[in-house]
Design a protein around this motif. Structure first.
Motif, PDB file in Angstrom:
ATOM      1  N   ASN A  45       0.837  -1.209   0.000  1.00 26.24           N
ATOM      2  CA  ASN A  45       0.000   0.000   0.000  1.00 26.24           C
ATOM      3  C   ASN A  45       0.868   1.255   0.000  1.00 26.24           C
ATOM      4  O   ASN A  45       0.587   2.210  -0.720  1.00 26.24           O
ATOM      5  CB  ASN A  45      -0.909   0.023   1.233  1.00 26.24           C
ATOM      6  N   ALA A  49       1.211   4.097  -2.876  1.00 25.85           N
ATOM      7  CA  ALA A  49       0.951   5.508  -2.587  1.00 25.85           C
ATOM      8  C   ALA A  49       2.161   6.377  -2.949  1.00 25.85           C
ATOM      9  O   ALA A  49       2.182   7.564  -2.660  1.00 25.85           O
ATOM     10  CB  ALA A  49       0.584   5.684  -1.112  1.00 25.85           C
ATOM     11  N   ASP A  70       4.922   5.899   6.132  1.00 21.56           N
ATOM     12  CA  ASP A  70       5.422   6.199   4.787  1.00 21.56           C
ATOM     13  C   ASP A  70       5.258   7.671   4.467  1.00 21.56           C
ATOM     14  O   ASP A  70       4.558   8.390   5.171  1.00 21.56           O
ATOM     15  CB  ASP A  70       4.721   5.319   3.738  1.00 21.56           C
ATOM     16  N   ILE A  75      -4.026   9.564   2.755  1.00 10.93           N
ATOM     17  CA  ILE A  75      -5.407   9.167   2.441  1.00 10.93           C
ATOM     18  C   ILE A  75      -6.305  10.377   2.705  1.00 10.93           C
ATOM     19  O   ILE A  75      -6.167  11.056   3.738  1.00 10.93           O
ATOM     20  CB  ILE A  75      -5.843   7.984   3.342  1.00 10.93           C
ATOM     21  N   LEU A  83     -12.432   3.317   4.953  1.00 13.19           N
ATOM     22  CA  LEU A  83     -11.114   2.753   4.601  1.00 13.19           C
ATOM     23  C   LEU A  83     -11.045   1.239   4.799  1.00 13.19           C
ATOM     24  O   LEU A  83     -10.447   0.520   3.999  1.00 13.19           O
ATOM     25  CB  LEU A  83     -10.027   3.435   5.449  1.00 13.19           C
ATOM     26  N   THR A  89     -11.513   0.106  -2.205  1.00  6.01           N
ATOM     27  CA  THR A  89     -10.169   0.301  -2.709  1.00  6.01           C
ATOM     28  C   THR A  89     -10.196   1.487  -3.645  1.00  6.01           C
ATOM     29  O   THR A  89     -11.169   1.724  -4.330  1.00  6.01           O
ATOM     30  CB  THR A  89      -9.655  -0.955  -3.442  1.00  6.01           C
ATOM     31  N   SER A  90      -9.156   2.224  -3.640  1.00  6.61           N
ATOM     32  CA  SER A  90      -9.087   3.349  -4.565  1.00  6.61           C
ATOM     33  C   SER A  90      -8.531   2.885  -5.902  1.00  6.61           C
ATOM     34  O   SER A  90      -8.374   3.648  -6.821  1.00  6.61           O
ATOM     35  CB  SER A  90      -8.182   4.425  -3.976  1.00  6.61           C
ATOM     36  N   LYS A  91      -8.198   1.603  -5.955  1.00  6.58           N
ATOM     37  CA  LYS A  91      -7.447   1.136  -7.118  1.00  6.58           C
ATOM     38  C   LYS A  91      -8.308   0.461  -8.169  1.00  6.58           C
ATOM     39  O   LYS A  91      -7.823  -0.005  -9.171  1.00  6.58           O
ATOM     40  CB  LYS A  91      -6.354   0.169  -6.645  1.00  6.58           C
ATOM     41  N   GLY A 108      -8.866  -4.783  -2.181  1.00  6.90           N
ATOM     42  CA  GLY A 108      -9.357  -3.972  -1.081  1.00  6.90           C
ATOM     43  C   GLY A 108      -9.635  -4.771   0.172  1.00  6.90           C
ATOM     44  O   GLY A 108     -10.578  -4.501   0.911  1.00  6.90           O
ATOM     45  N   LEU A 111      -6.585  -3.997   4.492  1.00  2.00           N
ATOM     46  CA  LEU A 111      -6.869  -3.216   5.696  1.00  2.00           C
ATOM     47  C   LEU A 111      -8.101  -3.751   6.411  1.00  2.00           C
ATOM     48  O   LEU A 111      -8.134  -3.837   7.641  1.00  2.00           O
ATOM     49  CB  LEU A 111      -7.037  -1.739   5.337  1.00  2.00           C
TER      50      LEU A 111
HETATM   51  P1  ADP Z   1      -6.079  -2.356  -1.813  1.00  2.00           P
HETATM   52  O1  ADP Z   1      -4.632  -2.084  -1.565  1.00  2.00           O
HETATM   53  O2  ADP Z   1      -6.295  -3.699  -2.385  1.00  2.00           O
HETATM   54  O3  ADP Z   1      -6.778  -1.277  -2.527  1.00  2.00           O
HETATM   55  P2  ADP Z   1      -6.217  -2.150   0.979  1.00  2.00           P
HETATM   56  O4  ADP Z   1      -7.186  -2.668   1.962  1.00  2.00           O
HETATM   57  O5  ADP Z   1      -4.824  -2.619   1.101  1.00  2.00           O
HETATM   58  O6  ADP Z   1      -6.787  -2.493  -0.431  1.00  2.00           O
HETATM   59  O7  ADP Z   1      -6.235  -0.587   0.986  1.00  2.00           O
HETATM   60  C1  ADP Z   1      -7.429   0.096   0.786  1.00  2.00           C
HETATM   61  C2  ADP Z   1      -7.194   1.474   0.274  1.00  2.00           C
HETATM   62  O8  ADP Z   1      -6.632   2.286   1.287  1.00  2.00           O
HETATM   63  C3  ADP Z   1      -6.242   1.573  -0.851  1.00  2.00           C
HETATM   64  O9  ADP Z   1      -6.861   1.377  -2.105  1.00  2.00           O
HETATM   65  C4  ADP Z   1      -5.670   2.967  -0.738  1.00  2.00           C
HETATM   66  O10 ADP Z   1      -6.507   3.902  -1.383  1.00  2.00           O
HETATM   67  C5  ADP Z   1      -5.761   3.240   0.739  1.00  2.00           C
HETATM   68  N1  ADP Z   1      -4.466   3.091   1.393  1.00  2.00           N
HETATM   69  C6  ADP Z   1      -4.065   2.054   2.143  1.00  2.00           C
HETATM   70  N2  ADP Z   1      -2.824   2.251   2.624  1.00  2.00           N
HETATM   71  C7  ADP Z   1      -2.398   3.432   2.150  1.00  2.00           C
HETATM   72  C8  ADP Z   1      -1.205   4.214   2.295  1.00  2.00           C
HETATM   73  N3  ADP Z   1      -0.140   3.767   3.011  1.00  2.00           N
HETATM   74  N4  ADP Z   1      -1.138   5.405   1.674  1.00  2.00           N
HETATM   75  C9  ADP Z   1      -2.157   5.833   0.943  1.00  2.00           C
HETATM   76  N5  ADP Z   1      -3.313   5.160   0.779  1.00  2.00           N
HETATM   77  C10 ADP Z   1      -3.451   3.978   1.364  1.00  2.00           C
END
Ligand code: ADP
Ligand code: MG
Length: 712
Positions: A45, A49, A70, A75, A83, A89-91, A108, A111
């Motif tokens: 993650n 980012a 980091d 976020i 979250l 997920t933002s992805k 997603g 977390l």
């Molecule tokens: P994924 O990585 O599969 O999208 P995660 O549960 O790992 O799902 O994370 C969820 C979302 O939280 C991410 O899509 C991202 O937008 C945000 N996120 C998580 N960790 C970070 C980070 N260290 N810096 C910025 N955004 C983060």
């Protein structure tokens, strides 16, 4: 008839749906199996980012505390409430995105999963925000930071980027907690994950430390290279043996990049770092493929270092092989691996002149190194670097060669034993596969001698690969040869033109180099050549098979009987013979393994090493050779044993002066010198200073001749 008791059927249990939080917890436990899994997700993650520094702090192997800071994008405050909901997920915005997505995680779940099995707090600040925001999570939802407060982000001081704090991992899944190993083992797994990611993301600074300690256990710097980080983590001795390989294949839709160990390197365990689309993965088929590739290159028990980063069209990757997404599979595995191994083979070949790296085909059941001989692929000009050189011609050789051998009638017949030579055809390497050692049936004497003749007439076309030998002693001997090389003489040797044999009884031949004419002692030069060829092929000799196998004791007896002055020996001959025989028998497994010198259970010699295709040593000298092995070889110390054995072997191989006129013998000798020995010296001999003084005499030069003619 026996009466049968009616079995008691248990009454059906009621099926009850598990509470969602339990289901979630179980699911989370599948994804996050140990602290290192959680950390891997968090690092991914952070990298997604865009972080350039990542600092990890760990307490109790990650079970008490796993903290990661980091300097990435941060976020947005508005996203904090959701979250940790699953599949946020933002992805990924649309289903189609799944197939083109190349960032790390895309489900997603990370977390969310962590929030189900640990106490999670996030402090984050985007560049636009004036302050940082902190939020806490439990079971997938945002919870108040302090009991009694509202579940919402609270403003606080903080740096750009994100600080994630995972505490009390598995506090609510005691079985999972119990299944963990000791804190230190869990910690080392965490460190391993960071090491690997820091290699793949060289340039990003990663630091890892225990909360109790002020010093870091991993620390890489901003801007470091992949190789820098490999050196930091795995040591300089790994780093210096690595070769970079890059392959791009649009048809296969793959880009591969990596660092691979060369044939000099041999780790006790294999190190395989595989990244597919930037995710650290296990990929059993990849690992197997590289193990097989290196299996033919490295000695038994030696393993490679492989760091391979693959970028594959995401639609070809199946990440759902395993819930942690750790083990993955992908389409066209075989083709992709083949393309990489080919490129790697070419690179290895280029990087290390005389070694042979072409992928070998092994005979079923063959031993990777001792039993297979590789194709020599290097160019002849580079090959000499690792050829060998002579030093002291040993003091044991005081008697002039022509006086040593008393040709014996019995021994005479030995030539008849030479029924087939080992795999030594002009086409090279693959042929050695015929060297299947204990198979006798496949020998066709007529064919073999035709083959030998054909070879001799064509000259030495077969490249002689240098075996990749891990033994320190052999490496030292090889180095000594290189270090004794006389460079000026080498230029002559490398570029000479063979003029002709001048005198077989005096072992003299004529060579020309540029405008100069030399007369050389071919017996002495070839003895050194054979020594160097022996070192070169150590552990991987092709064989000259003796058929029928020759009874050792008889041969030794023959030789001792014909030794000058044997009548006056204090010890009975039988005892001497027995002693020598025992010596050889004791060492026979070693002799076979390293020198293809095979003695069977009956004490008969079945094969001797083939040093140079196209050259057959005179078997008349075999009895004496055996005696000398018993007497002259230092059987006690490894290095000296190999050296003395190879010296004796070379002495046995070297052509001896022909003193009694014999047309057939002379013709054979001429042919072998012209087509096998001298071509091989051009390729492989590293001449010594001693040779310059002893074996090379400049007879005249063109300039001198002109002067002579001018006067006429
Ligand atoms: P994924 O990585 O599969 O999208 P995660 O549960 O790992 O799902 O994370 C969820 C979302 O939280 C991410 O899509 C991202 O937008 C945000 N996120 C998580 N960790 C970070 C980070 N260290 N810096 C910025 N955004 C983060
Ligand atoms: Mg993620």
């Amino acid at each position: 008839m026996a009466s049968t008791a009616k079995p008691t059927v248990p009454s059906p249990r009621a099926i009850t749906a598990l509470p969602t939080h339990v289901v979630n917890r179980i699911a989370a436990g599948e994804i996050i199996q140990r602290p290192a899994n959680a950390l891997k997700e968090l690092i991914e993650n952070a990298l997604d980012a865009g972080a350039t520094t990542i600092r990890v702090t760990v307490k109790d192997g990650g079970t008490k505390l796993l903290q990661i800071q980091d300097n990435g994008s941060g976020i947005r405050k508005a996203d904090l409430p959701i979250l940790c909901e699953r599949f946020t997920t933002s992805k990924i915005k649309a289903f189609e995105d799944l197939s083109t997505l190349s960032s790390y995680g895309f489900r997603g779940e990370a977390l969310a999963s962590i929030s189900h099995v640990a106490h999670l707090t996030v402090t984050t600040k985007t560049r636009d925000e004036a302050c940082a925001w902190k939020a806490a999570y439990a079971d997938g939802v945002m919870v108040p930071i302090k009991a009694g407060a509202e579940a919402q982000p609270v403003p606080c001081a903080g740096n750009d980027g994100t600080l994630l704090v995972v505490e009390d991992l598995f506090f609510n899944t005691p079985t999972r907690l119990k299944s963990l190993r000791s804190s230190s083992e869990e910690y080392s797994k965490i460190v391993a994950v960071i090491l690997q990611y820091s290699i793949h993301n060289a340039g990003v600074s990663m630091v890892c430390k225990k909360s109790s300690s002020s010093s870091a256990d991993v620390s890489t710097s901003i801007g470091a290279s992949v190789l820098d980080n490999i050196g930091v983590h795995y040591g300089e001795n790994v780093k210096k043996e690595l070769i970079a390989v890059e392959v791009g294949d649009t048809n296969l839709g793959v880009k591969a990049k990596g660092w691979f160990s060369n044939a000099n390197y041999g780790g006790k365990k294999g190190t395989f770092l595989f990244f597919i689309n930037h995710r650290l993965v296990d990929c059993t088929p990849l690992r197997r493929a590289f193990e097989a590739f290196y299996g033919t290159l490295l000695a038994k028990g030696a393993h490679p270092f492989v760091y391979l980063a693959l970028e594959i069209v995401p639609s070809k990757v199946d990440v759902n092989v395993h819930p942690t997404k750790r083990e993955v599979g992908f389409e066209d595995e075989d083709e992709i691996v083949e393309a990489i191994c080919k490129a790697l083979g070419r690179k290895l070949e280029k990087s290390s002149g005389s070694r042979s790296f072409t992928v070998q085909t092994l005979l079923p059941g063959a031993q990777p190194i001792a039993e297979s001989v590789t194709r020599r692929t290097a160019s002849s000009s580079t090959s000499v670097n690792e050829a060998h050189n002579n030093n002291s011609t040993k003091s044991t050789r005081k008697v002039a060669p022509n006086k040593l051998v008393r040709t014996d009638q019995h021994a005479q017949t030995l030539d008849a034993m030479l029924h087939s030579i080992g795999p030594s055809s002009t086409s090279g390497a693959g042929d050695d596969l015929r060297r299947s050692k204990r198979r006798k049936s496949d020998h066709d004497p007529a064919f073999a001698s035709r083959l030998a003749a054909a070879e001799a007439s064509k000259g030495v076309r077969t490249r002689i690969p240098q075996s990749d030998c891990m033994l320190k002693s052999v490496r030292e001997l090889r180095k000594e040869v290189v270090s004794r090389c006389h460079t000026q003489l080498e230029t002559i040797v490398r570029n000479h033109i063979f003029v002709g044999v001048a005198d077989l009884s005096g072992s003299l031949s004529m060579l020309q180099h540029e405008t100069k004419l030399y007369i050389v002692n071919h017996a002495s030069i070839s003895e050194e050549l054979f020594y160097q060829l022996g070192l070169r092929q150590f552990g991987r000799f092709m064989r000259i098979r003796l058929e029928p196998a020759a009874p050792l004791q008889d041969l030794i007896h023959l030789a001792v009987d014909s030794l000058p002055g044997h009548e006056t020996l204090a010890v009975p001959i039988d005892q001497i013979v027995q002693k020598i025989y025992n010596r050889l028998m004791e060492s026979r497994s070693m002799l076979d393994e390293y020198f293809s010198f095979l003695i069977n259970d009956e004490g008969e010699l079945e094969s001797i090493p083939l040093l140079l295709p196209g050259y057959n040593p005179s078997l008349n000298k075999l009895p004496l050779f055996l005696v000398r092995l018993g007497v002259q070889v230092d059987w006690e110390s490894e290095k000296s044993c190999f050296e003395t054995f190879l010296r004796e072997l070379a002495f046995f191989y070297a052509p001896k002066p022909i003193t009694i006129a014999d047309d057939v013998k002379e013709a054979t000798e001429n042919r072998q010198l012209q087509h096998a020995v001298f071509p091989a010296t051009r390729h492989y001999l590293l001449p010594t200073e001693k040779m310059l003084k002893r074996d090379f005499i400049q007879v005249t030069s063109l300039e001198n001749l002109y002067r002579v003619f001018e006067r006429c």
